[in-house]
Scaffold this motif. Structure first.
Motif, PDB file in Angstrom:
ATOM      1  N   LYS A 229       0.849  -1.194   0.000  1.00  0.00           N
ATOM      2  CA  LYS A 229       0.000   0.000   0.000  1.00  0.00           C
ATOM      3  C   LYS A 229       0.876   1.233   0.000  1.00  0.00           C
ATOM      4  CE  LYS A 229      -4.214   1.345   1.178  1.00  0.00           C
ATOM      5  NZ  LYS A 229      -5.587   1.012   1.052  1.00  0.00           N
ATOM      6  N   GLU A 230       0.595   2.134  -0.908  1.00  0.00           N
ATOM      7  CA  GLU A 230       1.375   3.365  -0.912  1.00  0.00           C
ATOM      8  C   GLU A 230       0.783   4.314   0.110  1.00  0.00           C
ATOM      9  OE1 GLU A 230       1.818   5.126  -4.786  1.00  0.00           O
ATOM     10  OE2 GLU A 230       2.081   3.110  -5.630  1.00  0.00           O
ATOM     11  N   ALA A 231       1.695   5.024   0.774  1.00  0.00           N
ATOM     12  CA  ALA A 231       1.203   6.023   1.711  1.00  0.00           C
ATOM     13  C   ALA A 231       0.390   7.044   0.929  1.00  0.00           C
ATOM     14  CB  ALA A 231       2.365   6.687   2.425  1.00  0.00           C
ATOM     15  N   GLY A 232      -0.713   7.432   1.493  1.00  0.00           N
ATOM     16  CA  GLY A 232      -1.606   8.323   0.763  1.00  0.00           C
ATOM     17  C   GLY A 232      -1.333   9.782   1.068  1.00  0.00           C
ATOM     18  N   ARG A 233      -2.372  10.555   0.989  1.00  0.00           N
ATOM     19  CA  ARG A 233      -2.225  12.001   1.171  1.00  0.00           C
ATOM     20  C   ARG A 233      -2.576  12.421   2.584  1.00  0.00           C
ATOM     21  NH1 ARG A 233      -6.010  14.562  -3.075  1.00  0.00           N
ATOM     22  NH2 ARG A 233      -5.724  16.338  -1.709  1.00  0.00           N
ATOM     23  N   VAL A 234      -1.683  13.174   3.165  1.00  0.00           N
ATOM     24  CA  VAL A 234      -2.046  13.799   4.441  1.00  0.00           C
ATOM     25  C   VAL A 234      -2.540  15.196   4.099  1.00  0.00           C
ATOM     26  CG1 VAL A 234      -1.172  14.634   6.644  1.00  0.00           C
ATOM     27  CG2 VAL A 234      -0.420  12.415   5.760  1.00  0.00           C
ATOM     28  N   LEU A 235      -3.756  15.493   4.528  1.00  0.00           N
ATOM     29  CA  LEU A 235      -4.374  16.762   4.162  1.00  0.00           C
ATOM     30  C   LEU A 235      -3.767  17.901   4.980  1.00  0.00           C
ATOM     31  CD1 LEU A 235      -8.074  15.526   3.963  1.00  0.00           C
ATOM     32  CD2 LEU A 235      -6.308  15.479   2.203  1.00  0.00           C
ATOM     33  N   MET A 239      -8.596  23.080   9.878  1.00  0.00           N
ATOM     34  CA  MET A 239      -9.241  21.794  10.159  1.00  0.00           C
ATOM     35  C   MET A 239     -10.602  21.675   9.467  1.00  0.00           C
ATOM     36  SD  MET A 239      -8.574  18.955  11.321  1.00  0.00           S
ATOM     37  CE  MET A 239      -7.112  19.155  12.346  1.00  0.00           C
ATOM     38  N   GLN A 242      -9.993  20.884   5.920  1.00  0.00           N
ATOM     39  CA  GLN A 242      -9.491  19.510   5.765  1.00  0.00           C
ATOM     40  C   GLN A 242     -10.636  18.511   5.783  1.00  0.00           C
ATOM     41  OE1 GLN A 242      -6.180  17.930   7.956  1.00  0.00           O
ATOM     42  NE2 GLN A 242      -5.321  19.949   8.335  1.00  0.00           N
ATOM     43  N   LEU A 246     -11.817  16.074   2.897  1.00  0.00           N
ATOM     44  CA  LEU A 246     -11.838  14.621   3.107  1.00  0.00           C
ATOM     45  C   LEU A 246     -13.173  14.034   2.634  1.00  0.00           C
ATOM     46  CD1 LEU A 246     -10.668  11.966   4.327  1.00  0.00           C
ATOM     47  CD2 LEU A 246     -11.759  12.602   6.478  1.00  0.00           C
TER      48      LEU A 246
ATOM     49  N   VAL B 284     -10.607   1.588   1.225  1.00  0.00           N
ATOM     50  CA  VAL B 284     -10.119   2.945   1.455  1.00  0.00           C
ATOM     51  C   VAL B 284      -9.894   3.134   2.955  1.00  0.00           C
ATOM     52  CG1 VAL B 284     -10.641   5.413   1.268  1.00  0.00           C
ATOM     53  CG2 VAL B 284     -11.355   3.837  -0.555  1.00  0.00           C
ATOM     54  N   ILE B 285      -8.711   3.657   3.297  1.00  0.00           N
ATOM     55  CA  ILE B 285      -8.387   3.840   4.711  1.00  0.00           C
ATOM     56  C   ILE B 285      -8.165   5.324   4.994  1.00  0.00           C
ATOM     57  CG2 ILE B 285      -6.697   3.338   6.535  1.00  0.00           C
ATOM     58  CD1 ILE B 285      -6.121   0.682   4.972  1.00  0.00           C
ATOM     59  N   VAL B 286      -8.820   5.807   6.033  1.00  0.00           N
ATOM     60  CA  VAL B 286      -8.623   7.175   6.499  1.00  0.00           C
ATOM     61  C   VAL B 286      -7.996   7.096   7.885  1.00  0.00           C
ATOM     62  CG1 VAL B 286      -9.778   9.303   7.229  1.00  0.00           C
ATOM     63  CG2 VAL B 286     -10.573   8.099   5.185  1.00  0.00           C
ATOM     64  N   PHE B 297      -0.421   6.228   9.117  1.00  0.00           N
ATOM     65  CA  PHE B 297      -0.419   7.084   7.923  1.00  0.00           C
ATOM     66  C   PHE B 297       0.253   6.393   6.727  1.00  0.00           C
ATOM     67  CE2 PHE B 297      -0.969  10.474  11.178  1.00  0.00           C
ATOM     68  CZ  PHE B 297      -2.171  10.978  10.694  1.00  0.00           C
ATOM     69  N   ASN B 298       1.093   5.377   7.027  1.00  0.00           N
ATOM     70  CA  ASN B 298       1.763   4.659   5.931  1.00  0.00           C
ATOM     71  C   ASN B 298       0.829   3.761   5.135  1.00  0.00           C
ATOM     72  OD1 ASN B 298       4.336   5.739   6.383  1.00  0.00           O
ATOM     73  ND2 ASN B 298       4.661   4.297   8.069  1.00  0.00           N
ATOM     74  N   VAL B 299      -0.304   3.425   5.698  1.00  0.00           N
ATOM     75  CA  VAL B 299      -1.249   2.595   4.939  1.00  0.00           C
ATOM     76  C   VAL B 299      -2.517   3.363   4.579  1.00  0.00           C
ATOM     77  CG1 VAL B 299      -0.439   0.430   5.965  1.00  0.00           C
ATOM     78  CG2 VAL B 299      -2.375   1.615   6.993  1.00  0.00           C
ATOM     79  N   ALA B 300      -2.625   4.589   5.084  1.00  0.00           N
ATOM     80  CA  ALA B 300      -3.862   5.344   4.866  1.00  0.00           C
ATOM     81  C   ALA B 300      -3.882   5.986   3.481  1.00  0.00           C
ATOM     82  CB  ALA B 300      -4.008   6.416   5.944  1.00  0.00           C
ATOM     83  N   ASP B 301      -5.059   6.010   2.878  1.00  0.00           N
ATOM     84  CA  ASP B 301      -5.220   6.734   1.614  1.00  0.00           C
ATOM     85  C   ASP B 301      -5.303   8.231   1.883  1.00  0.00           C
ATOM     86  OD1 ASP B 301      -5.835   4.459  -0.448  1.00  0.00           O
ATOM     87  OD2 ASP B 301      -6.898   3.957   1.389  1.00  0.00           O
ATOM     88  N   TYR B 302      -6.002   8.576   2.947  1.00  0.00           N
ATOM     89  CA  TYR B 302      -6.119   9.976   3.341  1.00  0.00           C
ATOM     90  C   TYR B 302      -5.830  10.098   4.825  1.00  0.00           C
ATOM     91  CZ  TYR B 302      -8.917   9.693  -0.915  1.00  0.00           C
ATOM     92  OH  TYR B 302      -9.349   9.425  -2.178  1.00  0.00           O
ATOM     93  N   GLY B 303      -5.116  11.131   5.186  1.00  0.00           N
ATOM     94  CA  GLY B 303      -4.807  11.321   6.595  1.00  0.00           C
ATOM     95  C   GLY B 303      -5.128  12.723   7.051  1.00  0.00           C
ATOM     96  N   ILE B 304      -5.562  12.825   8.294  1.00  0.00           N
ATOM     97  CA  ILE B 304      -5.698  14.135   8.923  1.00  0.00           C
ATOM     98  C   ILE B 304      -4.906  14.093  10.216  1.00  0.00           C
ATOM     99  CG2 ILE B 304      -7.282  15.702  10.133  1.00  0.00           C
ATOM    100  CD1 ILE B 304      -9.356  15.194   8.048  1.00  0.00           C
ATOM    101  N   VAL B 305      -3.939  15.024  10.338  1.00  0.00           N
ATOM    102  CA  VAL B 305      -3.182  15.117  11.576  1.00  0.00           C
ATOM    103  C   VAL B 305      -3.927  16.110  12.460  1.00  0.00           C
ATOM    104  CG1 VAL B 305      -0.992  15.769  12.626  1.00  0.00           C
ATOM    105  CG2 VAL B 305      -1.022  14.643  10.379  1.00  0.00           C
ATOM    106  N   GLY B 306      -4.459  15.603  13.554  1.00  0.00           N
ATOM    107  CA  GLY B 306      -5.210  16.504  14.426  1.00  0.00           C
ATOM    108  C   GLY B 306      -5.848  15.772  15.583  1.00  0.00           C
TER     109      GLY B 306
END
Lengths: 257, 326
Positions: A229-235, A239, A242, A246, B284-286, B297-306
């Motif tokens: 699995k490729e690491a995806g996007r961190v938004l 907030m 974001q 999402l 799909v992983i968030v 975050f290495n396996v997530a498609d979308y991430g929110i840091v918060g």
């Protein structure tokens, strides 16, 4: 009470799985007692301490399996049996395993048989129920509580989150689910004692079995890893934004909402 | 000889589980031309359920109504299914890999002296050869398996093989069968409902899972609220279960459940390898986590840091808006 535990060694849960030529690489991997079988060992010890009797742990494996058996002995089991199939069987399936165990248990006087509800490697969960069926005793899978009173057995069984309260009587086979108990760590004196506890080694000849009788009914023809699995996007950003982004991505890009 | 494929239906709270329809589709994959025979056990009126199996692709259905089949026991269901197997002599048997499927199928396989491939997520047919793909090491790897001898007997993991389109124009015979069911040695005295109402974790299309970051049992409340607006189920990491924020039945991971929903929202979960094994094959992983370095975050498609307690309420509002505009 004659208590038996079915035990399997598995890869440590920390292990990363590597595959070469359609086979799992085992070199250098750490092995442990299958975590669900640990619940079975712990429960067997507790039941023996309460009701008396003897706990025997049984595994099918190779020479290396002695390590996990010694761990179970160090936890408090009384005896161990290793059915070593290394020289006789190339590969087997759950049919094979259950047949071997059936031959082992045929002449045994068993009150209580415990196993993990599933092994974390192949995860078929078949061997316990298969064995109970062939021995003609009832079984209850995924138990989270076990109370024995004379011949009566009261069990709580996890069924996808609900709990069934079940009554049965000995002899019975149960498979253990998380929540049943907290497996102990072997103590140092336990480890010392375990070295002197009896460990019997058998081969399938000793069980009057032919290789043909235990020939598997299914076969693994390939093993592969899931696509990395490729690491995806961190938004980024505010907030509020974001979260809006999402939801929009989930709806329009990946279409899961 | 043409194939006859037996599909064991599973009734939960008065309806067939979706995986029973998926099992019909799986049987069709084995042999498009084969006859698909559904079997339903229960107590009472089963005709309408039989019709549903027909609408989803079964050619005919056998129903067995008996007092002893009201609730599942391996002995009751085992006797019923074995009687049908002996009468019909199928070439394949398929069932969902659910709590009941896991419990029942090894018993039948043992009785029939056959192999059994549990928990298939896909089926590949190459001429006469049927290959089953199933996860091993909780999804860290997959194996391809074939039956080498006897009956093609397998269970399928819910949510992986799509059911066929429901078609009310389809028709087929529904045959009620009377059977003797005796000698039940295990008795269910009571059932304590603990599972949350609504969607079952193993069949959920959307899962919201909480970890240690959720901090308390109370902290799970917003997750339940989010699950409700999304029509999903709540799960948890081992950390959250060990800390007693929630019941072990919610645990996802190498010990615990392995899930493959369409959408997996990991909240306050760091992403230990054991947890990833249980969920990384989700479509799909968030990830929502305070720690930008968290492994999840290495396996997530979308991430929110918060902070999840800030993010989740916003997410609930946003999704409510979406549902209104639809």
């Amino acid at each position: 009470m004659n208590i038996y535990v079915l035990l399997k060694k598995t890869f440590d849960t920390e292990e990363k799985i590597n595959v070469s030529n359609g086979k799992i690489e085992e070199d250098g991997a750490e092995f442990i007692i299958n975590p669900y079988d640990e619940y079975a060992v712990e429960e067997a010890i507790n039941q023996r301490d309460e009701h008396g009797g003897e706990v025997t742990v049984v595994t099918i494996g190779d020479e290396e399996s002695e390590k996990q058996l010694r761990t179970a002995l160090a936890m408090g089991a009384d005896k161990a049996v290793l059915i070593n199939t290394e020289d006789d069987l190339e590969d087997g399936d759950q049919f094979t395993t259950a047949k071997i165990l059936e031959a082992f248990f045929e002449e045994k006087d068993v009150d209580l048989l415990l196993a993990g509800n599933v092994a974390i490697d192949e995860a078929s969960g078949q061997v316990g129920p298969r064995l109970a069926e062939s021995l003609g005793i009832p079984y209850i899978t995924t138990i989270t509580s076990l109370k024995i009173d004379g011949d009566k057995v009261n069990i709580e069984k996890d069924v996808e989150g609900d709990v069934e309260i079940i009554e049965a009587s000995l002899p019975v086979l149960v498979t253990c689910q998380q929540g049943l108990n907290e497996p102990r760590y072997p103590s140092l004196p336990g480890i010392m004692k375990a070295k002197k506890k009896p460990l019997e080694e058998l081969e399938i000849d000793d069980l009057d079995l032919d290789e043909d009788e235990v020939a598997p009914k299914s076969k693994t023809i390939d093993i592969f890893l899931p696509p990395e699995k490729e690491a995806g996007r961190v938004l980024e950003g505010e907030m509020n934004d974001q979260v809006t982004e999402l939801v929009s991505l989930l709806k329009h890009e990946s279409k899961v909402l | 000889m043409s194939d006859k494929l037996l599909v064991i239906g599973e009734v939960k709270e008065g309806s067939l589980r979706n995986v029973s329809y998926e099992a019909i589709a799986a049987a069709k994959k084995i042999n498009e031309e084969g006859e698909i025979v559904g079997v339903i056990c229960g107590n009472g009126e089963l005709q309408a359920l039989g019709e549903e199996m027909i609408y989803y692709g079964a050619d005919r259905v056998i129903t067995i109504s008996h007092e002893q089949l009201k609730a599942y026991t391996s002995e009751g269901y085992g006797q019923a299914i074995l009687a049908i197997v002996n009468e019909e002599s199928p070439t394949s048997i398929v069932m969902g890999h659910t709590a009941i499927g896991k419990d029942l199928t090894p018993k039948i396989a043992s009785k029939l002296n056959t192999g059994l491939i549990s928990d298939a997520v896909d089926i590949e047919v190459d001429g006469d050869h049927v290959q089953f793909i199933r996860p091993i090491y909780s999804g860290k790897a997959f194996e391809k398996k074939i039956i080498t001898d006897g009956l093609t007997f397998f269970t399928i993991r819910p949510n992986n093989i799509p059911a066929l389109e429901r078609d009310e124009a389809r028709s087929g015979e529904i045959t009620p069968k009377d059977l003797e069911i005796t000698d039940i040695r295990t008795v269910i005295k009571d059932v304590v409902r603990k599972a949350s109402e609504g969607v079952d974790l193993s069949e959920a299309n959307i899962i919201i899972a909480g970890g240690r970051g959720v901090k308390s049992e109370d902290g799970f409340k917003p997750l339940y609220e989010l699950a409700e607006v999304l029509g999903g189920a709540v799960g948890a990491s081992r950390g959250a279960c060990d800390a007693e924020y929630c019941d072990y039945s919610l645990q996802i991971g190498q010990t615990g459940k392995v899930v493959t929903p369409d959408l997996y929202i990991a909240v306050g979960i760091s992403g230990a390898i054991q947890h990833l094994a249980g969920m990384s094959n989700s479509k799909v992983i968030v990830a929502i986590n305070k720690d930008p370095e968290a492994n999840i975050f290495n396996v997530a498609d979308y991430g929110i840091v918060g902070d999840l307690f800030e993010v989740i309420p916003l997410l609930i509002e946003e999704i409510k808006k979406l549902k209104v505009t639809v």
